[in-house]
Scaffold this motif. Structure first.
Motif, PDB file in Angstrom:
ATOM      1  N   LEU A  43      65.263  48.546  26.409  1.00  0.00           N
ATOM      2  CA  LEU A  43      65.812  48.822  27.892  1.00  0.00           C
ATOM      3  C   LEU A  43      64.454  48.859  28.730  1.00  0.00           C
ATOM      4  CD1 LEU A  43      67.786  49.787  29.871  1.00  0.00           C
ATOM      5  CD2 LEU A  43      67.336  52.199  29.394  1.00  0.00           C
ATOM      6  N   ASP A  44      64.465  47.881  29.820  1.00  0.00           N
ATOM      7  CA  ASP A  44      63.580  47.544  30.494  1.00  0.00           C
ATOM      8  C   ASP A  44      63.964  48.015  31.977  1.00  0.00           C
ATOM      9  OD1 ASP A  44      60.966  46.850  31.892  1.00  0.00           O
ATOM     10  OD2 ASP A  44      61.399  44.873  31.282  1.00  0.00           O
ATOM     11  N   LEU A  45      63.326  49.041  32.545  1.00  0.00           N
ATOM     12  CA  LEU A  45      63.711  49.591  33.654  1.00  0.00           C
ATOM     13  C   LEU A  45      62.877  48.901  34.881  1.00  0.00           C
ATOM     14  CD1 LEU A  45      64.337  53.048  32.823  1.00  0.00           C
ATOM     15  CD2 LEU A  45      66.026  51.472  33.318  1.00  0.00           C
ATOM     16  N   GLY A  46      63.351  47.723  35.612  1.00  0.00           N
ATOM     17  CA  GLY A  46      62.325  47.220  36.540  1.00  0.00           C
ATOM     18  C   GLY A  46      61.906  46.062  35.773  1.00  0.00           C
ATOM     19  N   CYS A  47      62.763  45.230  35.565  1.00  0.00           N
ATOM     20  CA  CYS A  47      62.509  44.269  34.606  1.00  0.00           C
ATOM     21  C   CYS A  47      62.011  42.638  35.042  1.00  0.00           C
ATOM     22  CB  CYS A  47      63.630  43.909  33.673  1.00  0.00           C
ATOM     23  SG  CYS A  47      65.096  43.209  34.701  1.00  0.00           S
ATOM     24  N   CYS A  48      62.139  42.427  36.494  1.00  0.00           N
ATOM     25  CA  CYS A  48      61.864  41.442  37.146  1.00  0.00           C
ATOM     26  C   CYS A  48      60.392  41.036  37.271  1.00  0.00           C
ATOM     27  CB  CYS A  48      62.559  41.160  38.321  1.00  0.00           C
ATOM     28  SG  CYS A  48      63.962  40.648  38.378  1.00  0.00           S
ATOM     29  N   GLY A  50      60.691  39.327  34.475  1.00  0.00           N
ATOM     30  CA  GLY A  50      61.248  39.235  33.111  1.00  0.00           C
ATOM     31  C   GLY A  50      60.211  38.819  31.996  1.00  0.00           C
ATOM     32  N   ALA A  51      58.901  39.039  32.368  1.00  0.00           N
ATOM     33  CA  ALA A  51      58.104  38.761  31.451  1.00  0.00           C
ATOM     34  C   ALA A  51      58.047  39.601  30.170  1.00  0.00           C
ATOM     35  CB  ALA A  51      56.535  38.824  32.027  1.00  0.00           C
ATOM     36  N   TRP A  52      58.160  40.952  30.530  1.00  0.00           N
ATOM     37  CA  TRP A  52      58.354  41.880  29.503  1.00  0.00           C
ATOM     38  C   TRP A  52      59.688  41.731  28.590  1.00  0.00           C
ATOM     39  CZ3 TRP A  52      56.432  47.585  29.577  1.00  0.00           C
ATOM     40  CH2 TRP A  52      54.976  47.724  30.041  1.00  0.00           C
ATOM     41  N   VAL A  76      67.059  46.105  33.849  1.00  0.00           N
ATOM     42  CA  VAL A  76      67.693  46.727  34.929  1.00  0.00           C
ATOM     43  C   VAL A  76      66.800  46.380  36.070  1.00  0.00           C
ATOM     44  CG1 VAL A  76      68.466  48.874  36.303  1.00  0.00           C
ATOM     45  CG2 VAL A  76      68.754  48.722  33.751  1.00  0.00           C
ATOM     46  N   ASP A  77      67.181  45.925  37.248  1.00  0.00           N
ATOM     47  CA  ASP A  77      66.192  45.605  38.568  1.00  0.00           C
ATOM     48  C   ASP A  77      67.332  45.617  39.593  1.00  0.00           C
ATOM     49  OD1 ASP A  77      63.088  44.456  38.515  1.00  0.00           O
ATOM     50  OD2 ASP A  77      64.205  44.494  40.364  1.00  0.00           O
ATOM     51  N   LEU A  78      66.308  45.766  40.911  1.00  0.00           N
ATOM     52  CA  LEU A  78      67.299  45.580  42.045  1.00  0.00           C
ATOM     53  C   LEU A  78      67.221  44.019  42.283  1.00  0.00           C
ATOM     54  CD1 LEU A  78      64.572  47.678  44.152  1.00  0.00           C
ATOM     55  CD2 LEU A  78      66.925  48.218  43.753  1.00  0.00           C
ATOM     56  N   LYS A  79      66.623  43.426  41.795  1.00  0.00           N
ATOM     57  CA  LYS A  79      66.597  41.842  41.860  1.00  0.00           C
ATOM     58  C   LYS A  79      67.457  41.101  40.613  1.00  0.00           C
ATOM     59  CE  LYS A  79      62.131  42.028  42.705  1.00  0.00           C
ATOM     60  NZ  LYS A  79      60.805  41.539  43.149  1.00  0.00           N
ATOM     61  N   SER A 101      62.821  51.239  47.505  1.00  0.00           N
ATOM     62  CA  SER A 101      63.217  49.758  47.402  1.00  0.00           C
ATOM     63  C   SER A 101      61.933  48.871  47.091  1.00  0.00           C
ATOM     64  CB  SER A 101      63.698  49.551  48.596  1.00  0.00           C
ATOM     65  OG  SER A 101      62.715  50.040  49.579  1.00  0.00           O
ATOM     66  N   GLY A 102      61.597  48.758  45.836  1.00  0.00           N
ATOM     67  CA  GLY A 102      60.397  48.237  45.181  1.00  0.00           C
ATOM     68  C   GLY A 102      59.438  49.184  45.160  1.00  0.00           C
ATOM     69  N   ILE A 103      58.165  48.716  44.165  1.00  0.00           N
ATOM     70  CA  ILE A 103      57.149  49.445  44.110  1.00  0.00           C
ATOM     71  C   ILE A 103      56.285  49.068  45.122  1.00  0.00           C
ATOM     72  CG2 ILE A 103      55.243  49.911  42.180  1.00  0.00           C
ATOM     73  CD1 ILE A 103      57.233  49.390  40.212  1.00  0.00           C
ATOM     74  N   ALA A 104      55.701  50.273  45.724  1.00  0.00           N
ATOM     75  CA  ALA A 104      54.576  50.206  46.532  1.00  0.00           C
ATOM     76  C   ALA A 104      53.181  50.290  45.724  1.00  0.00           C
ATOM     77  CB  ALA A 104      54.459  51.167  47.800  1.00  0.00           C
ATOM     78  N   VAL A 169      55.641  53.900  29.801  1.00  0.00           N
ATOM     79  CA  VAL A 169      55.980  54.090  31.298  1.00  0.00           C
ATOM     80  C   VAL A 169      54.858  53.627  32.155  1.00  0.00           C
ATOM     81  CG1 VAL A 169      57.970  55.507  31.305  1.00  0.00           C
ATOM     82  CG2 VAL A 169      55.699  56.545  31.239  1.00  0.00           C
ATOM     83  N   LYS A 170      54.835  52.938  33.093  1.00  0.00           N
ATOM     84  CA  LYS A 170      53.622  52.779  33.860  1.00  0.00           C
ATOM     85  C   LYS A 170      53.346  53.759  34.977  1.00  0.00           C
ATOM     86  CE  LYS A 170      53.273  49.228  37.268  1.00  0.00           C
ATOM     87  NZ  LYS A 170      53.282  48.080  37.830  1.00  0.00           N
ATOM     88  N   VAL A 171      52.385  54.500  35.128  1.00  0.00           N
ATOM     89  CA  VAL A 171      52.124  55.234  36.246  1.00  0.00           C
ATOM     90  C   VAL A 171      50.954  54.628  37.074  1.00  0.00           C
ATOM     91  CG1 VAL A 171      53.203  57.419  35.718  1.00  0.00           C
ATOM     92  CG2 VAL A 171      50.966  56.897  34.776  1.00  0.00           C
TER      93      VAL A 171
HETATM   94  C1  LIG Z   1      56.045  45.092  38.423  1.00  0.00           C
HETATM   95  S1  LIG Z   1      57.527  44.279  38.493  1.00  0.00           S
HETATM   96  C2  LIG Z   1      58.136  44.375  36.562  1.00  0.00           C
HETATM   97  C3  LIG Z   1      57.453  43.508  35.941  1.00  0.00           C
HETATM   98  C4  LIG Z   1      58.134  43.357  34.779  1.00  0.00           C
HETATM   99  N1  LIG Z   1      58.238  44.308  33.833  1.00  0.00           N
HETATM  100  C5  LIG Z   1      57.933  41.877  34.169  1.00  0.00           C
HETATM  101  O1  LIG Z   1      57.072  41.818  32.946  1.00  0.00           O
HETATM  102  O2  LIG Z   1      58.385  40.797  34.581  1.00  0.00           O
HETATM  103  C6  LIG Z   1      58.189  46.001  38.964  1.00  0.00           C
HETATM  104  C7  LIG Z   1      59.834  45.622  39.161  1.00  0.00           C
HETATM  105  O3  LIG Z   1      60.574  46.864  39.450  1.00  0.00           O
HETATM  106  C8  LIG Z   1      61.672  46.973  40.400  1.00  0.00           C
HETATM  107  N2  LIG Z   1      62.023  48.092  40.998  1.00  0.00           N
HETATM  108  C9  LIG Z   1      61.212  48.714  41.624  1.00  0.00           C
HETATM  109  N3  LIG Z   1      61.985  49.905  42.390  1.00  0.00           N
HETATM  110  C10 LIG Z   1      63.190  49.885  41.676  1.00  0.00           C
HETATM  111  C11 LIG Z   1      64.303  50.453  41.868  1.00  0.00           C
HETATM  112  N4  LIG Z   1      64.342  51.629  42.439  1.00  0.00           N
HETATM  113  N5  LIG Z   1      65.493  50.216  41.049  1.00  0.00           N
HETATM  114  C12 LIG Z   1      65.427  49.220  40.166  1.00  0.00           C
HETATM  115  N6  LIG Z   1      64.204  48.362  40.052  1.00  0.00           N
HETATM  116  C13 LIG Z   1      63.094  48.488  40.819  1.00  0.00           C
HETATM  117  C14 LIG Z   1      61.056  45.701  41.200  1.00  0.00           C
HETATM  118  O4  LIG Z   1      62.154  44.975  41.914  1.00  0.00           O
HETATM  119  C15 LIG Z   1      60.191  44.752  40.607  1.00  0.00           C
HETATM  120  O5  LIG Z   1      60.802  43.639  39.925  1.00  0.00           O
END
Ligand SMILES: C[S@@+](CC[C@H](N)C(=O)[O-])C[C@H]1O[C@@H](n2cnc3c(N)ncnc32)[C@H](O)[C@@H]1O
Length: 228
Positions: A43-48, A50-52, A76-79, A101-104, A169-171
């Motif tokens: 399960l990849d949370l924040g997957c866009c 899609g490289a992982w 799972v991703d917003l995008k 809404s996205g990672i700052a 998990v990334k922090v």
């Molecule tokens: C650094 S990218 C992940 C890169 C991905 N692991 C890869 O290797 O392709 C972080 C992703 O987290 C998503 N993200 C940030 N906040 C989110 C949220 N609240 N819910 C879902 N996705 C979120 C962003 O849209 C972004 O695509």
């Protein structure tokens, strides 16, 4: 990461057909810890972009044995993930943290909130999360935790991560990170920090890798997981 190294990983990603350099971060974690196994699910949370997911697919395909059950890879991703082969995995469009809404990149608190949410989804006991890690749970994960309450047979796995499963998990390094590390130590046989070479050297990005989930009883003691 120096500019040369940045260019190196960028070129390597293009050469190998990866959607982003981040692929090499998971590749390094996978080579060190073997977090993805044949027959396992990811399960990849924040997957866009899609490289992982690409790396997870490769790792599972490379190890696939005909006797192993098929794996599920879910992102799972917003995008929406676009521009690459969609076979072999599923993506869900969802906001993990309704007020994020996205990672700052520079925001430690936001990174901890996202990490805390991943931990909560994996282990389903956010009430124990260290102070300072704020989690705003969507309704459906609340019911997930309800479905896994303790039973007469002893502690049952709450959350989606199976016993002996692994968590990455990334922090962004900063206050709260060590507390998260200490918290995870109660739930995994081993917890290590990883800083892959593909991360920029000036970046505060760190990865916490929890290996082999252990169940805990209500008193917080670990229960030995006996493999079937
Ligand atoms: C650094 S990218 C992940 C890169 C991905 N692991 C890869 O290797 O392709 C972080 C992703 O987290 C998503 N993200 C940030 N906040 C989110 C949220 N609240 N819910 C879902 N996705 C979120 C962003 O849209 C972004 O695509």
């Amino acid at each position: 990461m120096s500019r040369n190294l940045k260019d190196f990983f960028f070129k390597q990603a293009k050469r190998h057909g990866f959607l982003a350099r981040s692929a090499f971060k998971l590749t390094e974690i996978q080579e060190r810890f073997r977090v993805i196994r044949a027959g396992g699910s990811v399960l990849d949370l924040g997957c866009c972009p899609g490289a992982w997911i690409q790396v997870a697919l490769q790792a599972i395909t490379a190890q696939r044995a005909s006797t192993k059950p098929s794996s599920l890879i879910l992102g799972v991703d917003l995008k929406a993930a676009t521009g690459h082969c969609r076979q072999g995995f599923h993506t869900v469009l969802s906001d993990m943290c309704p007020d994020t809404s996205g990672i700052a990149a520079a925001d430690v608190a936001r990174s901890l909130e996202l990490a805390g949410h991943a931990v909560r989804l994996a282990l389903s006991n956010s009430s124990e999360l260290p102070d300072g890690i704020r989690v705003t749970p969507p309704d459906q994960s609340a019911s997930l935790s309800d479905a896994h309450e303790t039973s007469p047979e002893g502690p049952q796995p709450g959350g989606v991560l199976l016993p002996e499963g692994h968590l990455v998990v990334k922090v962004l390094s900063g206050s709260g990170c060590n507390e998260l590390h200490d918290y995870l130590r109660h739930h995994f046989r081993k917890v290590v920090w990883a800083q892959p070479k593909a991360s920029r050297s000036e970046s505060r990005e760190m990865y916490l890798v929890g290996l082999c989930r252990q169940l805990t009883n209500s008193a917080g003691a670990r229960t030995r997981v006996v493999p079937k």
